[in-house]
Design an enzyme around this catalytic site. Sequence first.
Site, short mmCIF file in Angstrom:
data_model
loop_
_atom_site.label_atom_id
_atom_site.label_comp_id
_atom_site.label_asym_id
_atom_site.label_seq_id
_atom_site.Cartn_x
_atom_site.Cartn_y
_atom_site.Cartn_z
CB CYS A 412 -1.02 -0.04 0.95
SG CYS A 412 -0.29 -0.20 2.84
CG HIS A 456 -4.73 0.36 3.45
ND1 HIS A 456 -4.16 -0.50 2.69
CD2 HIS A 456 -5.81 1.03 2.64
CE1 HIS A 456 -4.35 -0.39 1.32
NE2 HIS A 456 -5.54 0.45 1.26
CG ASP A 472 -7.20 1.08 -1.34
OD1 ASP A 472 -6.19 1.21 -1.42
OD2 ASP A 472 -7.68 0.30 -0.42
#
Length: 645
Positions: A412, A456, A472
């Site tokens: 991430c 995250h 995302d």
Amino acid sequence: MSTVAARAVPLDAGSRGWALASAGLALLPLLATLPPALGAGFAATALGVAAIAWWFPVPGWLRVLLTLAMLMAVVAVMGTHPGRDTGSALLAAMLAIKPAELRSLRDARSLVGFALFAPFAAFLLEQGPMVMVAALAAVLAGLLTLQRLADLEASIAPPALGARLATLGRLVAIGLPLALVAFWLFPRLGSPLWGVPDRAVAQLGLSDSMSPGDWVDLMVDDAPAMRVQFDGAAPAADQLYWRGPVFMDYDGRTWARARWLEALPPPQVESGPVRWRYQLDVEASDRRDLPALDLATSVPEGAHLTHGGSLVTGQSLSAPSRWLLQSAAPVVFEPDLRRTLRERALALPDGFDPRTRALARQWRAEAGSDDAAIIERALAWIRADFGYTLDTALPGRDAIDEFLFQTRRGYCEHFSSAFTVLMRAAGIPARVVTGYAGGYRNPLGDYWIVRKMDAHAWVEVWLDGRGWVRIDPTAAVAPERIYDTLEQRVAGGGALEGLALGNVHDVGDWLRRGWNDLVLGFDAERQQALLSPLGLQLAPAHLLGLFVAFAALALAGMIWLLARGERERDPLLRAWHRLGRRYATLGLGRAAHEPALAWAERVIVAHPAAAPELRTLSQRFADARYSRGNGGTRQLVKDLRRHRP
């Protein structure tokens, strides 16, 4: 026995073993809270010193060398910044070499007394139930050892372990009610009178900056970061985004939060119709970030909302805490972006990632003013060519170019950082948002566990008319190109999932949640709720009076216990002494050196009317105590209590 005499009393093997064992039990919970390398090193040192000291005195030069080595180890691991973990590590280091002085009775008492500081120091770093159990075991072992040392000092053969445990049990039974009363009724303040120093070594968790490649240790830690219980239905698991620090500044390698931006008033937000109400139990993190679902629509007392939409508490979360929150997904989030903020959200450092900039300019030329088309083109590229893995090398100078055009693999941090740079280079304001995503539902308590490995990072882009919109890019990776998952790193191919299905993990976390709720979470507010039905109010103006009243009550209780301990345990002697005090009111009290029969004859001379009964009682008392056993003692006690001058 004097200190000099105690110093001269040698230790037998049994007493030495008890002293070393109790010190080791006391040191164990403290070592478990230190960094693993430091804890293991101190444990090995303690065992080595104890083994050497068992056979012969440890030379002074070796003790000095060990002390310097452990001090250097503390500095190497924790640095020179003072903190409560640094102080705890120094205490553990001193305890590790303390057995080198174990030669006499005084040394054993010093070791045990000094070691009992260790489990209490462990509570400064970890307040879980396992530390409490270990601390209780250490305290009980220390009391047993001190009892054995007292027998050694008095030259008494130590009784059997069962008898010593029975004596210890009576002592604990006396002290336990007072401890529980103090826990429940001692007036608690809403905020502490003084602060506990922060840790010198930061705990794993969210931070004030992010550099791609730095989160691996955090993302393989399955310890809970927080627990969430929804009031009603919960959102879908893929919609659980827990907002933490927002990063606006970028120097080509590291993203950082802009403190000046957070100090601005919160922007305009239009929330969606669905509201989520939930209870958030946050584990200790020594930070002030309070992750909230999406955007918080209500700000709890003790926290405030930053301009970036994150919740920040007024004090560090150094202990588990509970928060009642309400959140909703935003429909419009800061629709009017100030020029200064727009420039900051488009800023890129000069001289970095030329290929990424060129690609972004090309996409802008082809898409014109259609920002949504550029965003979709970037997501499509990720779906087609990129893979997810934790096995990545540290990037070079042009980290974004390397990721987008060479490796195309990462997690991430890499995806959010590269996507944000690409958007900014294309003229779309963007920023990195960190926090947690997802969670695991524990069916035992019907609550969600958000673990540290759920940390995250995602992206927010600013679109005209909508403001900041969550994107995302990591979620766009195709499932067939996910090569290395967190679960595989933590448990080796899904073992964690099997453990959860077997209820072992669920039961353990449910018990820990109950401990946090019943013990660690008992604060001033809950004490007020406990005492309110009794008509007691803990208003600030009454706190001083309550403190004084509680202190007076505790002092009176201690005096009563001490006085009770000084009372004669033998009921026959108690009755006899009371009889003497009754005659003392007439000026005929018995002297301490005066035998019972001699005293009775002296009283009879002064008061002949007392002759028949007092002479008989004195003779019966002397017979019961000194010559003819204890037959009829119960009746004698009654007669002594009944007799009056």
